[in-house]
Design an enzyme around this catalytic site. Structure first.
Site, PDB file in Angstrom:
ATOM      1  N   ARG A  28       2.799  11.699  -9.354  1.00 46.85           N
ATOM      2  CA  ARG A  28       3.213  12.277  -8.089  1.00 46.85           C
ATOM      3  C   ARG A  28       3.150  14.055  -8.075  1.00 46.85           C
ATOM      4  NH1 ARG A  28       7.438   8.660  -5.892  1.00 46.85           N
ATOM      5  NH2 ARG A  28       6.328   6.866  -6.155  1.00 46.85           N
ATOM      6  N   ARG A  32       7.516  15.107  -2.968  1.00 51.43           N
ATOM      7  CA  ARG A  32       8.665  15.946  -2.192  1.00 51.43           C
ATOM      8  C   ARG A  32       9.072  17.373  -3.030  1.00 51.43           C
ATOM      9  NH1 ARG A  32      12.560  10.851  -2.245  1.00 51.43           N
ATOM     10  NH2 ARG A  32      11.298  10.541  -3.838  1.00 51.43           N
ATOM     11  N   ARG A  41       5.217  15.805   6.053  1.00 52.36           N
ATOM     12  CA  ARG A  41       5.838  14.686   6.166  1.00 52.36           C
ATOM     13  C   ARG A  41       6.609  14.543   7.668  1.00 52.36           C
ATOM     14  NH1 ARG A  41      10.308  11.271   5.261  1.00 52.36           N
ATOM     15  NH2 ARG A  41       9.979   9.519   3.791  1.00 52.36           N
ATOM     16  N   ASP A  78       0.409   4.736  -1.449  1.00 49.55           N
ATOM     17  CA  ASP A  78       1.443   4.247  -2.106  1.00 49.55           C
ATOM     18  C   ASP A  78       0.736   2.837  -2.712  1.00 49.55           C
ATOM     19  OD1 ASP A  78       4.465   4.943  -2.746  1.00 49.55           O
ATOM     20  OD2 ASP A  78       4.267   2.660  -2.172  1.00 49.55           O
ATOM     21  N   TYR A 155       8.644  -5.861  -5.837  1.00 52.56           N
ATOM     22  CA  TYR A 155       9.136  -5.603  -4.548  1.00 52.56           C
ATOM     23  C   TYR A 155       8.887  -6.432  -3.478  1.00 52.56           C
ATOM     24  CZ  TYR A 155       9.023  -0.523  -6.100  1.00 52.56           C
ATOM     25  OH  TYR A 155       9.450   0.523  -7.158  1.00 52.56           O
TER      26      TYR A 155
HETATM   27  O1  1CP Z   1       0.804  12.261  -6.081  1.00 50.26           O
HETATM   28  C1  1CP Z   1       0.802  11.158  -6.199  1.00 50.26           C
HETATM   29  O2  1CP Z   1       1.088  10.359  -7.433  1.00 50.26           O
HETATM   30  C2  1CP Z   1       0.028  10.056  -5.315  1.00 50.26           C
HETATM   31  C3  1CP Z   1       0.911   9.427  -4.326  1.00 50.26           C
HETATM   32  C4  1CP Z   1       1.619   8.244  -4.927  1.00 50.26           C
HETATM   33  C5  1CP Z   1       1.530   7.297  -5.939  1.00 50.26           C
HETATM   34  C6  1CP Z   1       0.476   7.052  -7.146  1.00 50.26           C
HETATM   35  C7  1CP Z   1       2.852   7.912  -4.342  1.00 50.26           C
HETATM   36  C8  1CP Z   1       3.480   8.722  -3.149  1.00 50.26           C
HETATM   37  N1  1CP Z   1       3.311   6.889  -4.677  1.00 50.26           N
HETATM   38  C9  1CP Z   1       2.501   6.398  -5.657  1.00 50.26           C
HETATM   39  C10 1CP Z   1       2.654   4.992  -6.599  1.00 50.26           C
HETATM   40  C11 1CP Z   1       4.122   4.256  -6.500  1.00 50.26           C
HETATM   41  N2  1CP Z   1       4.700   4.042  -5.239  1.00 50.26           N
HETATM   42  C12 1CP Z   1       4.777   3.447  -7.665  1.00 50.26           C
HETATM   43  C13 1CP Z   1       3.995   3.798  -8.948  1.00 50.26           C
HETATM   44  C14 1CP Z   1       4.159   4.951  -9.849  1.00 50.26           C
HETATM   45  C15 1CP Z   1       5.641   5.363 -10.031  1.00 50.26           C
HETATM   46  O3  1CP Z   1       6.336   4.520 -10.900  1.00 50.26           O
HETATM   47  O4  1CP Z   1       6.074   6.299  -9.681  1.00 50.26           O
HETATM   48  C16 1CP Z   1       5.886   3.176  -7.192  1.00 50.26           C
HETATM   49  C17 1CP Z   1       6.952   2.246  -7.929  1.00 50.26           C
HETATM   50  C18 1CP Z   1       5.864   3.191  -5.755  1.00 50.26           C
HETATM   51  C19 1CP Z   1       6.843   2.669  -4.895  1.00 50.26           C
HETATM   52  C20 1CP Z   1       7.623   3.768  -4.053  1.00 50.26           C
HETATM   53  N3  1CP Z   1       7.170   4.596  -3.217  1.00 50.26           N
HETATM   54  C21 1CP Z   1       8.732   4.486  -4.594  1.00 50.26           C
HETATM   55  C22 1CP Z   1       9.797   4.068  -5.596  1.00 50.26           C
HETATM   56  C23 1CP Z   1      10.834   3.037  -5.196  1.00 50.26           C
HETATM   57  C24 1CP Z   1      11.857   2.742  -6.451  1.00 50.26           C
HETATM   58  O5  1CP Z   1      11.765   1.339  -6.521  1.00 50.26           O
HETATM   59  O6  1CP Z   1      11.999   3.381  -7.244  1.00 50.26           O
HETATM   60  C25 1CP Z   1       9.213   5.333  -3.523  1.00 50.26           C
HETATM   61  C26 1CP Z   1      10.344   6.329  -3.398  1.00 50.26           C
HETATM   62  C27 1CP Z   1       7.792   5.365  -2.813  1.00 50.26           C
HETATM   63  C28 1CP Z   1       7.714   6.369  -1.692  1.00 50.26           C
HETATM   64  C29 1CP Z   1       6.861   7.484  -1.975  1.00 50.26           C
HETATM   65  N4  1CP Z   1       5.466   7.365  -2.430  1.00 50.26           N
HETATM   66  C30 1CP Z   1       4.595   8.557  -2.716  1.00 50.26           C
HETATM   67  C31 1CP Z   1       5.644   9.316  -2.295  1.00 50.26           C
HETATM   68  C32 1CP Z   1       5.408  11.088  -2.579  1.00 50.26           C
HETATM   69  C33 1CP Z   1       7.035   8.893  -2.003  1.00 50.26           C
HETATM   70  C34 1CP Z   1       8.128   9.591  -1.549  1.00 50.26           C
HETATM   71  C35 1CP Z   1       8.108   9.323   0.076  1.00 50.26           C
HETATM   72  C36 1CP Z   1       8.707  10.527   0.592  1.00 50.26           C
HETATM   73  O7  1CP Z   1      10.152  10.254   0.681  1.00 50.26           O
HETATM   74  O8  1CP Z   1       8.410  11.466   1.171  1.00 50.26           O
END
Ligand code: 1CP
Length: 359
Positions: A28, A32, A41, A78, A155
């Site tokens: 990440r 954010r 965004r 994602d 999911y």
């Molecule tokens: O910078 C990076 O790491 C690259 C971008 C990236 C990656 C590798 C994002 C952007 N998401 C992910 C992987 C991801 N997505 C995972 C595996 C890694 C981890 O455990 O964090 C998971 C579980 C998700 C699912 C997901 N997408 C969640 C989690 C929900 C939960 O169950 O807790 C969330 C909040 C997202 C949205 C998301 N994905 C990425 C970002 C920056 C965001 C936030 C979106 C926003 O509000 O702007």
């Protein structure tokens, strides 16, 4: 494609080759906590618009690299784009997690699933990979990624994030055959998807198994690890005359690291609940290790961050095969300057430890 890679520390460390300083990137790292991410965004209109517009995905991927001397870029996307391409209808509402319009609620829903063609349904991801490679121009390598079949299935069955995982666990215990059918089709989808990312220019790939840690040891092997091993066996391992390393990360998987290392992956991601020195003694001669600073350290003062970085480096010890990372993603409330402190500390403190080259 420009094949010259100016900073190959990450790829070398993932292959347990000597490096001049420990490479560092952060899960990440785009996200954010960066004001420029929040602005992008807002301008793009939604998280999915960022992901689906290659120019936005590229811009956001490069944002942390403009601030910090990170040793890798990770594709901005994602893990849930794959189930979206399988027809589940993904949205992210503001402030809430992901949501599927059509979660899997019956045997018929699962029977209907098909493996998507990544260059069709996920073409926007491949276009982003190609564009990012062009814009990176060999500065650092680009990491591609996907979710593990088990984590994606949680999911797809729950319909979004979950607190108790009652639907997916109900399926696991009541109808394991049906869950296997879901995991099998998802594993095939992820294999094709990662191979398409590699063909498009991803230079290393990582599989995120965020929810493997909620399983019992036996269920972990049967429903999560087995499908990750199947994916590892199906991946393209060389492109542009270089090895394409594969990283597996199970959050909460500290007890199962030997089994993870035995899948044939090149590197294992480690969360902060285990000591990196012990992990190294357990599996560090077979694979590289990635991790494992507690993400909450980024809320501490700069001097504390440096101390904790030094501790993780000391825990790993000397010799090749360490990629510095957090044990999970950067949290949204973190001050970006603290990330800068971390990255500088990793390079400075590891470069001054002499014997990087000796195993
Ligand atoms: O910078 C990076 O790491 C690259 C971008 C990236 C990656 C590798 C994002 C952007 N998401 C992910 C992987 C991801 N997505 C995972 C595996 C890694 C981890 O455990 O964090 C998971 C579980 C998700 C699912 C997901 N997408 C969640 C989690 C929900 C939960 O169950 O807790 C969330 C909040 C997202 C949205 C998301 N994905 C990425 C970002 C920056 C965001 C936030 C979106 C926003 O509000 O702007």
């Amino acid at each position: 494609m420009n094949a010259t890679l100016h900073n190959d520390r990450l790829l070398r460390a993932l292959l347990r080759q000597p490096v001049d300083a420990t490479p560092v990137w952060l899960m990440r790292q785009a996200g954010r906590y960066l004001p420029e991410y929040r602005a992008a965004r807002a301008r793009a209109g939604s998280f999915m618009a960022l992901c689906q517009t290659p120019e936005w995905a590229c811009e956001v991927t490069l944002q942390p690299l403009a601030r910090f001397p990170l040793d890798a870029a990770i594709l901005f996307s994602d893990i849930l784009t794959v189930p979206d391409a399988m027809g589940l209808g993904l949205t992210f509402s503001d402030g809430e997690g992901p949501q599927f319009a059509r979660p899997l609620r019956s045997a018929a829903d699962i029977a209907r699933l098909a493996v998507p063609d990544p260059e069709a349904a996920l073409r926007y991801v491949m276009d982003a990979v190609r564009l990012i490679r062009r814009e990176l121009a060999g500065r650092v390598p680009l990491i591609g990624f996907a979710g593990s079949p088990w984590t994606l299935a949680t999911y797809m069955v729950e319909g979004g994030s979950s607190k108790d995982y009652h639907r997916i666990k109900g399926l696991l215990y009541d109808q394991p055959g049906l869950l296997h059918r879901l995991l099998e089709v998802t594993a095939q989808a992820v294999t094709l998807y990662l191979n398409a990312q590699i063909a498009a220019g991803a230079q290393a790939v990582m599989i995120f198994d965020t929810w493997g840690g909620i399983l019992t040891p036996r269920a972990y092997r049967e429903f999560s690890l087995r499908y990750m091993a199947q994916i590892v066996a199906g991946l393209t391992r060389e492109a542009e005359n270089r090895a394409v390393p594969v990283i597996l990360f199970t959050k909460g998987g500290g007890a199962w690291l030997e089994a993870i290392a035995a899948t044939g992956c090149d590197a294992v991601g480690v969360d902060w609940t285990v000591d990196l020195g012990e992990v190294r003694r357990r599996i560090g001669t077979q694979v590289a290790l990635q991790g494992n600073l507690d993400p909450a350290v980024l809320y501490a003062a700069p001097e504390r961050i440096r101390e904790q970085v030094a501790q993780v480096l000391a825990d790993f010890g000397t010799g090749p095969g360490h990629v510095f990372n957090l044990g999970h993603g950067v949290q949204p409330g973190v001050d970006p300057e603290r990330v800068g402190t971390l990255v500088a500390a990793v390079h400075e403190l590891s470069a001054s430890q002499p014997p990087h080259g000796d195993a």
